[in-house]
Design a protein around this motif. Structure first.
Motif, short mmCIF file in Angstrom:
data_model
loop_
_atom_site.label_atom_id
_atom_site.label_comp_id
_atom_site.label_asym_id
_atom_site.label_seq_id
_atom_site.Cartn_x
_atom_site.Cartn_y
_atom_site.Cartn_z
N GLU A 1 -11.38 -2.31 1.58
CA GLU A 1 -10.08 -2.39 2.24
C GLU A 1 -9.50 -3.80 2.15
O GLU A 1 -8.29 -3.98 1.93
N THR A 2 -10.35 -4.80 2.33
CA THR A 2 -9.90 -6.19 2.23
C THR A 2 -9.42 -6.51 0.82
O THR A 2 -8.38 -7.15 0.63
N ILE B 1 -0.94 -7.82 -1.82
CA ILE B 1 -0.13 -9.03 -1.59
C ILE B 1 0.10 -9.77 -2.90
O ILE B 1 1.21 -10.20 -3.22
N ALA B 2 -0.98 -9.92 -3.68
CA ALA B 2 -0.90 -10.63 -4.96
C ALA B 2 0.07 -9.94 -5.91
O ALA B 2 0.88 -10.59 -6.57
N HIS B 3 -0.02 -8.62 -5.98
CA HIS B 3 0.84 -7.85 -6.88
C HIS B 3 2.30 -7.94 -6.47
O HIS B 3 3.20 -8.10 -7.30
N GLU C 1 4.13 -11.63 6.37
CA GLU C 1 3.70 -10.75 5.28
C GLU C 1 2.18 -10.71 5.17
O GLU C 1 1.59 -9.65 4.91
N VAL C 2 1.56 -11.85 5.40
CA VAL C 2 0.10 -11.95 5.26
C VAL C 2 -0.61 -11.32 6.45
O VAL C 2 -1.53 -10.52 6.29
N LEU D 1 -3.59 -8.54 6.54
CA LEU D 1 -4.95 -9.08 6.63
C LEU D 1 -5.32 -9.44 8.06
O LEU D 1 -4.47 -9.85 8.85
N SER D 2 -6.60 -9.29 8.36
CA SER D 2 -7.11 -9.68 9.67
C SER D 2 -7.42 -11.17 9.68
O SER D 2 -7.43 -11.82 8.63
#
Length: 308
Positions: free
Chosen positions: A127-128, A135-137, A151-152, A156-157
């Motif tokens: 999942e991570t 995000i990268a894409h 956005e991050v 993400l946790s």
């Protein structure tokens, strides 16, 4: 440092200086210092010479150290002068580097070696990996390399942020009141972008091959890179010919590496085997069409002995 070629701020150094990376002679000296075994040293230098993309990263001292540590790991793991499959690719390096970062979540004694396999590490952090790759894409599609905090955090946790893939960019433009984030290095964003293209089941042929179109210049489009009609039409008009496209190039390299048969055993734990085979077939089909298109554009020999 990972920022070679940048100007050092005058508050730190009075004279105007630029950070320089390793030259070819510096790299050989560092290799000699790092690998005491002459046989191992020769193998590493031969592989770097054969892989210009890997060698170019070694001009950055920090990345050179990371790559050499990976080589050292592969050498000790196989306990011989033979590296896995006789070659160590850029994808191998980044897969191992990602594995090391993911294992930061493991609460183990520093003196005790982590016995978790690479497959187990990737499977447990599926999942991570997907969140980071998404995000990268998203950023790669927009040529965006710095991300808003919102956005991050939405993807993400707090624990994921501490893995070390992303770092904060303080006082970035309009983000003075909150932190902005960027990947540790641009090539790392390229790696995760390629990973997204592989592990997202919804990615089709057009999206999978999109960055190959970005790598091609307008002049070479008809004869070399883009035999597929919808890829040629995808290019924006009036594009800046001086725009750096290295991140697209690395994304394509990682995509090829992750879809290779050698990585199938690992990738099948993140996405179905059927999806991997389907995307590999798309990629091979694209290369076949590209080569066929290129061959048709070559000048034919005018020799009597040569039958055309």
């Amino acid at each position: 440092t990972a920022r070679t070629g940048t100007e050092v701020h005058q508050n730190i150094v009075r004279k105007k200086v630029y950070l320089r990376g390793f030259s070819s002679s510096n790299l050989k000296e560092y290799t000699k210092m790092f690998f005491k075994d002459p046989g191992c040293r020769t193998l590493v230098l031969n592989q770097l010479e054969a892989n210009p993309n890997l060698c170019s990263l070694c001009s950055v001292p920090l990345f050179c150290w990371i790559i050499f540590k990976c080589y050292d790991h592969f050498h000790s793991a196989f306990d011989s002068h033979e590296f896995p499959d006789c070659t160590v690719t850029l994808t191998d390096i980044f897969l191992l580097m990602t594995e090391v970062h993911l294992n930061r979540t493991q609460k183990t004694n520093l003196l005790k070696k982590n016995n978790r396999s690479q497959v187990e590490t990737y499977r447990s952090q599926k999942e991570t990996l997907f969140a980071l790759s998404k995000i990268a894409h998203m950023g790669m599609e927009k040529s965006l390399f710095v991300f808003d905090q919102g956005e991050v955090i939405a993807s993400l946790s707090e624990q994921d942020l501490h893995l070390g893939f992303l770092r904060t960019v303080p006082n970035y433009r309009d983000h003075k009141d909150q932190s902005a984030y960027e990947f540790l290095h641009l090539t790392l964003q390229s790696f995760f972008t390629a990973l997204f293209l592989v592990i997202d089941e919804k990615v089709g042929a057009k999206e999978l091959l999109k960055f190959f179109a970005e790598c091609c210049t307008l002049d070479t489009t008809p004869s070399t890179c883009l035999p597929i009609t919808w890829l040629r039409k995808n290019r924006p008009a009036g594009e800046d010919p001086f725009r750096n496209k290295e991140h697209f190039h690395f994304t394509n390299l990682f995509l090829c590496g992750l879809l290779s048969k050698a990585k199938h055993k690992l990738m099948r734990h993140l996405v179905s085997s059927a999806s991997i085979k389907k995307k590999r077939k798309m990629l091979l089909g694209y290369f076949f069409e590209s080569m066929k298109f290129h061959m048709k554009g070559l000048t034919r020999a005018r020799l009597k002995e040569y039958k055309q």
